[in-house]
Enzyme design. Structure first.
Site, PDB file in Angstrom:
ATOM      1  N   GLY A 151       0.816  -1.210   0.000  1.00  0.00           N
ATOM      2  CA  GLY A 151       0.000   0.000   0.000  1.00  0.00           C
ATOM      3  C   GLY A 151       0.849   1.257   0.000  1.00  0.00           C
ATOM      4  O   GLY A 151       0.561   2.225  -0.713  1.00  0.00           O
TER       5      GLY A 151
ATOM      6  N   THR B 183       6.279  -5.338   6.472  1.00  0.00           N
ATOM      7  CA  THR B 183       4.916  -5.804   6.640  1.00  0.00           C
ATOM      8  C   THR B 183       4.967  -7.162   7.308  1.00  0.00           C
ATOM      9  O   THR B 183       5.764  -8.017   6.911  1.00  0.00           O
ATOM     10  CB  THR B 183       4.123  -5.919   5.321  1.00  0.00           C
TER      11      THR B 183
ATOM     12  N   ASP C 296       2.732  -9.290   7.044  1.00  0.00           N
ATOM     13  CA  ASP C 296       2.068 -10.234   6.144  1.00  0.00           C
ATOM     14  C   ASP C 296       3.045 -10.910   5.187  1.00  0.00           C
ATOM     15  O   ASP C 296       2.718 -11.939   4.596  1.00  0.00           O
ATOM     16  CB  ASP C 296       0.981  -9.532   5.330  1.00  0.00           C
TER      17      ASP C 296
ATOM     18  N   HIS D 243      -3.492  -8.132  17.452  1.00  0.00           N
ATOM     19  CA  HIS D 243      -2.446  -7.130  17.287  1.00  0.00           C
ATOM     20  C   HIS D 243      -1.162  -7.433  18.051  1.00  0.00           C
ATOM     21  O   HIS D 243      -0.170  -6.717  17.875  1.00  0.00           O
ATOM     22  CB  HIS D 243      -2.984  -5.746  17.663  1.00  0.00           C
TER      23      HIS D 243
END
Length: 461
Positions: A110, A130, A132, A327
């Protein structure tokens, strides 16, 4: 080039401060001033552009600790629209008024898409992050496999999908792993191990949900915690196969532990969990409910009698429980792998600016059994329509019949985690029970950084 800027955008990860520290260390060596821009792209949209001088007299400020999670610069999910030329010009003017000649953006796909709006006006590079682990390519020609199809329900009128991928060698991967991923897996594995003992003791089925959005990399990494099954978004969930496998496991060991990625999908490609009808500022749908959806499949297929006749619980609903790690995967101290590689990539990003390699990404590559850092043109990640897609977990990393990593997936994980922890990671736990913590309030780095923040005169005077 005498002065550069640096910002952290998107969600936080454990390795952001390490990346900033690496960039500042390299800037000190090159005698470059480096300004930290507060709150990511959101800070650029602020006419005052709050900022911090990170290396006065080419000395790193003491608040910057690479072993501290989060980011001392703050982060936001704001982005600059490539279609808003007036705003872009205002942002560039603000940066010029600060004397900034180049910009390092720390973020994921992003952030990379967001920084394209500035690339025609100012030298900009990306230092990746990230949890991910979806920034990069499984192999260099992967962007050619994306197709665009009409979709009346989409605001743009079309959607993207990916054709089946090819097999590849690990050394072909573009950006092998992103800082933040290793620590996220470490935290997830610890949760798997702890929840396992509860499921085992009470002879229940535990379903643990991890982050990752549409990429199953984090879920794959939880294999180090030995979950009985792993479900990833890249392989559609087959309810019959899942139920059959769970039944086998329960017959053998009287309990089961399943790890599911939040983005798992059904055979039609629909997100398996509920999708709340809200989006974050980057336009991403907020996923929730993947673990609960898998639980409902088991409840419906197995029924209460399956558990009551063996006196394992009073109902199927009571015998199966879900936990979201949430989180905690994003926060806290980064482990050695992330601290080291993040700092190296931060330094590489500064070198890219100085070398005039603009709109490039500092990447971690796997070569001859080790890691190297090199810059690549961001356009290598674009498809034919200029879109940068999140990297999926390659299906060759996953054995869908066993619900476990494949042999290649095991090799991939071994390359990252064989030496991912350092002795200092274990020693860092000792101060947790410092008696002083019982009487002293939390000392936030934000308080100290706020004393260093400077602002532009919004009127330009």
């Amino acid at each position: 080039m005498k002065r550069i800027g640096i910002l952290t955008a998107g969600g936080d990860t454990p390795a952001l401060n390490a990346t900033i520290a690496g960039a500042v260390t390299r800037a000190n060596q090159l005698r470059l001033e480096i300004f930290g821009l507060i709150k990511g792209y959101g800070g650029l949209l602020n006419p005052e552009v709050p900022h911090v001088h990170l290396n006065p007299l080419f000395q790193t400020i003491p608040e910057l600790d690479p072993a501290r999670g989060g980011t001392i610069l703050g982060a936001s999910r704001d982005y600059i629209s490539a279609n808003d030329r007036e705003m872009i010009e205002r942002v560039v003017d603000r940066l010029h008024r600060l004397g900034i000649e180049g910009l390092v953006c720390i973020g994921g796909d992003g952030t990379l898409n967001g920084m394209q709006a500035l690339c025609d006006y100012l030298p900009v590079v990306l230092a990746p992050k990230t949890i991910d682990n979806d920034l990069g390519l499984n192999y260099p020609d992967e962007p050619y496999e994306f197709v665009r199809e009409p979709d009346p329900e989409s605001a743009a009128g079309f959607r993207y999908s990916k054709q089946p991928g090819r097999t590849f060698d690990l050394e072909e991967m573009v950006n092998f792993a992103t800082p933040g991923y290793a620590t996220s897996v470490f935290v997830s594995v610890q949760n798997v191990l702890r929840i396992r003992t509860t499921a085992e003791s009470h002879r229940r089925v535990a379903i643990i949900e991890v982050m990752g959005r549409d990429c199953g990399m984090i879920a794959l990494g939880t294999a180090f915690g030995q979950p009985d099954m792993i479900l990833v978004p890249e392989v559609a969930v087959d309810p019959e196969a899942v139920v059959a496998r769970v039944t086998e496991i329960l017959d053998r060991q009287k309990h089961a532990l399943i790890c599911v990625s939040e983005g798992i999908k059904d055979a039609q490609g629909n997100n398996f969990g509920a999708v709340r009808q809200v989006k974050d500022p980057a336009g991403n749908l907020q996923y929730s409910g993947a673990a609960e959806a898998v639980k409902q499949i088991l409840v419906d297929h197995l029924g209460n009698a399956f558990f009551t006749r063996k006196r394992r619980n009073e109902s199927a609903d009571a015998a199966i429980f879900c936990r979201k790690i949430g989180h905690t995967q994003r926060g806290g101290r980064p482990i050695l792998f992330d601290r080291f590689q993040a700092s190296q990539l931060g330094g590489e990003a500064v070198d890219l600016l100085v070398d005039g390699r603009h709109n490039h990404i500092a990447t971690l590559q796997y070569r001859d059994g080790g890691f190297v850092h090199e810059g690549i043109d961001a356009n290598r990640l674009r498809d034919r329509w200029g879109v940068i897609h999140a990297r999926p977990l390659s299906e060759c990393f996953y054995d869908a019949k066993r619900f476990q990593p494949s042999s290649k997936g095991v090799s991939y994980l071994q390359a990252i985690f064989s030496e991912a922890l350092g002795s200092e990671d274990l020693e860092s736990q000792r101060p947790i029970f410092d008696t002083g913590h019982l009487v002293r309030p939390y000392d936030s780095v934000n308080f100290h950084i706020s004393k260093r923040i400077r602002r532009l005169d919004p009127d330009g005077v």
